[in-house]
Write an enzyme that holds these catalytic residues in place. Sequence first.
Site, PDB file in Angstrom:
ATOM      1  N   ARG A  74       1.092  -1.314   0.297  1.00 33.43           N
ATOM      2  CA  ARG A  74       0.197  -0.346  -0.190  1.00 33.43           C
ATOM      3  C   ARG A  74       1.316   1.356   0.188  1.00 33.43           C
ATOM      4  O   ARG A  74       1.888   1.105   0.641  1.00 33.43           O
ATOM      5  CB  ARG A  74      -1.262  -0.100   1.122  1.00 33.43           C
ATOM      6  CG  ARG A  74      -2.160   0.797   1.523  1.00 33.43           C
ATOM      7  CD  ARG A  74      -3.241   1.291   2.473  1.00 33.43           C
ATOM      8  NE  ARG A  74      -3.085   2.418   2.354  1.00 33.43           N
ATOM      9  CZ  ARG A  74      -3.286   3.870   3.674  1.00 33.43           C
ATOM     10  NH1 ARG A  74      -2.776   3.069   4.918  1.00 33.43           N
ATOM     11  NH2 ARG A  74      -3.488   4.450   3.900  1.00 33.43           N
ATOM     12  N   HIS A 118      -2.910  11.087   0.675  1.00 36.24           N
ATOM     13  CA  HIS A 118      -2.377  10.693   2.058  1.00 36.24           C
ATOM     14  C   HIS A 118      -1.834  11.820   2.972  1.00 36.24           C
ATOM     15  O   HIS A 118      -0.840  12.145   2.940  1.00 36.24           O
ATOM     16  CB  HIS A 118      -1.425  10.121   2.751  1.00 36.24           C
ATOM     17  CG  HIS A 118      -1.319   9.044   3.761  1.00 36.24           C
ATOM     18  ND1 HIS A 118      -0.916   7.535   3.290  1.00 36.24           N
ATOM     19  CD2 HIS A 118      -0.227   9.803   4.225  1.00 36.24           C
ATOM     20  CE1 HIS A 118      -1.490   7.189   5.358  1.00 36.24           C
ATOM     21  NE2 HIS A 118      -1.159   8.317   5.353  1.00 36.24           N
ATOM     22  N   GLU A 163      -7.317   8.383   6.349  1.00 37.36           N
ATOM     23  CA  GLU A 163      -7.898   9.200   7.948  1.00 37.36           C
ATOM     24  C   GLU A 163      -8.031  10.119   7.948  1.00 37.36           C
ATOM     25  O   GLU A 163      -7.474  11.736   8.448  1.00 37.36           O
ATOM     26  CB  GLU A 163      -6.612   8.797   8.904  1.00 37.36           C
ATOM     27  CG  GLU A 163      -5.746   7.482   9.074  1.00 37.36           C
ATOM     28  CD  GLU A 163      -4.551   7.160  10.110  1.00 37.36           C
ATOM     29  OE1 GLU A 163      -3.976   8.573  10.184  1.00 37.36           O
ATOM     30  OE2 GLU A 163      -4.214   6.229  10.518  1.00 37.36           O
ATOM     31  N   ASN A 288      -7.158   1.634   9.808  1.00 34.39           N
ATOM     32  CA  ASN A 288      -5.629   1.860  10.773  1.00 34.39           C
ATOM     33  C   ASN A 288      -5.528   1.442  12.708  1.00 34.39           C
ATOM     34  O   ASN A 288      -6.604   1.851  12.938  1.00 34.39           O
ATOM     35  CB  ASN A 288      -5.457   3.133  10.051  1.00 34.39           C
ATOM     36  CG  ASN A 288      -4.948   2.942   8.416  1.00 34.39           C
ATOM     37  OD1 ASN A 288      -5.202   1.728   8.122  1.00 34.39           O
ATOM     38  ND2 ASN A 288      -4.784   4.257   8.271  1.00 34.39           N
ATOM     39  N   TYR A 290      -3.901   1.259  15.992  1.00 33.48           N
ATOM     40  CA  TYR A 290      -2.646   1.432  16.762  1.00 33.48           C
ATOM     41  C   TYR A 290      -2.724   1.854  18.146  1.00 33.48           C
ATOM     42  O   TYR A 290      -2.041   0.483  18.599  1.00 33.48           O
ATOM     43  CB  TYR A 290      -2.161   2.802  16.850  1.00 33.48           C
ATOM     44  CG  TYR A 290      -1.356   2.885  14.567  1.00 33.48           C
ATOM     45  CD1 TYR A 290      -0.364   2.176  15.088  1.00 33.48           C
ATOM     46  CD2 TYR A 290      -2.370   3.222  13.935  1.00 33.48           C
ATOM     47  CE1 TYR A 290       0.541   2.629  13.276  1.00 33.48           C
ATOM     48  CE2 TYR A 290      -1.652   3.930  12.739  1.00 33.48           C
ATOM     49  CZ  TYR A 290      -0.228   3.110  11.996  1.00 33.48           C
ATOM     50  OH  TYR A 290      -0.175   3.415  10.586  1.00 33.48           O
ATOM     51  N   GLU A 348      -2.930  -0.472   7.855  1.00 36.98           N
ATOM     52  CA  GLU A 348      -2.068  -0.068   9.067  1.00 36.98           C
ATOM     53  C   GLU A 348      -1.724  -0.839  10.167  1.00 36.98           C
ATOM     54  O   GLU A 348      -3.155  -0.363  10.986  1.00 36.98           O
ATOM     55  CB  GLU A 348      -1.254   1.821   9.106  1.00 36.98           C
ATOM     56  CG  GLU A 348      -2.374   2.299   7.922  1.00 36.98           C
ATOM     57  CD  GLU A 348      -1.683   3.955   7.927  1.00 36.98           C
ATOM     58  OE1 GLU A 348      -1.202   4.251   9.128  1.00 36.98           O
ATOM     59  OE2 GLU A 348      -1.591   4.889   7.359  1.00 36.98           O
TER      60      GLU A 348
HETATM   61  C1  FCB Z   1      -1.293   7.372  10.607  1.00 37.53           C
HETATM   62  C2  FCB Z   1      -0.706   7.799   9.453  1.00 37.53           C
HETATM   63  C3  FCB Z   1       0.503   7.266   9.102  1.00 37.53           C
HETATM   64  C4  FCB Z   1       1.685   7.243   9.745  1.00 37.53           C
HETATM   65  C5  FCB Z   1       1.702   6.625  10.933  1.00 37.53           C
HETATM   66  C6  FCB Z   1       2.240   6.173  11.898  1.00 37.53           C
HETATM   67  O1  FCB Z   1      -1.915   8.219  11.907  1.00 37.53           O
HETATM   68  O2  FCB Z   1      -1.995   7.202   8.220  1.00 37.53           O
HETATM   69  O3  FCB Z   1       1.340   8.047   7.654  1.00 37.53           O
HETATM   70  O4  FCB Z   1       1.757   8.487  10.448  1.00 37.53           O
HETATM   71  O5  FCB Z   1       0.035   7.251  11.305  1.00 37.53           O
END
Ligand code: FCB
Length: 441
Positions: A74, A118, A163, A288, A290, A348
């Site tokens: 990606r 992006h 995002e 995404n 995290y 992500e």
């Molecule tokens: C996300 C973004 C990506 C990167 C990660 C750590 O929010 O999409 O570009 O910076 O965080």
Amino acid sequence: MTFPRSFVWGAATAAHQIEGSPFADGAGPSIWTRFSRTPGRMTNGDTGDVACDHYHRYRDDVALMKSLGLGAYRFSISWSRLFPNGTGELNPHGVDFYRRLVDALREAGIRPMATLYHWDLPAALDDRGGWLNRDVADWFADYASAAFRALDDGVEWWATLNEPWVVTDGGYLHGGLAPGHSNLFEAPIASHNLLRAHGRAVQAYRALGKHAIGIVVNLEPKVPASNSDADLDATRRADAYMNRQYLDPMFRRAYPEEMPDLFGAAWPQFPVADFDEIAAPVDFVGINYYKRGMTRRDPHQWVERASLVRVPGSIYTETDWEVHAPALTDLLLWFRERYGAMPVYITENGAAFYDPPAAFADVVEDPLRVHYLREHLAALGRALDAGVDVRGYFVWSLLDNLEWSHGYTKRFGIVHVDFATQKRTMKRSALVYRDFIASLK
Ligand code: FCB
């Protein structure tokens, strides 16, 4: 843990974070080239002028992906390489770069997923109001159509936006990201125009008669820090703001009911007809993931009046994000429950931990990232076992890169980059990922 053979294993990057050479071959400036040249905006005054020099080293980077056994990659397309002024004449040299990249990926047997936005809006469009100008939906649809025409034969999946929440929260409400505004009235307008632009690009893509377009959202399960009404309400507000603000209009044709309370007089009345565009059916959603958000009431925090608390005993990353893999499973179950069964990709997932600037061995040991990866793959497997239609996983990121306003201080790569020499060195996490992918064959 069983993943279907068709499951897609990949890695993700974004143009501004890795390419460098922002003005090469006739490209125009983006809001990030401008932002990073504004004093005080970037840690250490870092810029994306060189980054990972991927613009010149993309062949080696594709070879690296192949050596890891990746089935997909990606990346994002920089709008101002295709249209230096945002609109008008297509720059054929800008197209060429992505053509060569897509061809190299195909030759290596790696399926490309291209993100159209992006975060690097052409600066010329920002001068015309950027995401605050309703015309941005037309500009974006025109750009997207040109990208489809030029690259659709090689690109397997398209993602419209990356995002939108971060684009507006960072770019228009708190100002830590480009274009650096801090304005309560602007944020909902920018959000709404992002969604309209997304819908218009999806409609343009439908004209091609194909079925592989979606959007990428970042989701963070919000959990109350206590059972007090104050914390429960704060959690609901934070969830509406971050997790439902974009998905509800797309799948339920309305903003979450909490939004007028969050923005007060700054919340506009939007034309009802806009929701027909916004709700254009998509073929997949990219998520995404995290971290989890342990939430308490905080009257000083705009606009959700909530902030995160530190969880004792949890591991925190270099970006101060709590490592909590089980929330990934919960999130995928919640998503299906609220929005219905549909194909989903984890577009992500990854972590910044301290890695040394230069590598002194053939492999950089990164035990915390290995732990993060293992735990999240297991959590993903549990969601699949529960029947969630997850089709693929993209680790963030292939390479250490420019982490936006943090500059080069936060390393998310599974491959180490020495920014002084551009030398790439595998981290242990890359090898663990490679072996994991190979074990499923
Ligand atoms: C996300 C973004 C990506 C990167 C990660 C750590 O929010 O999409 O570009 O910076 O965080």
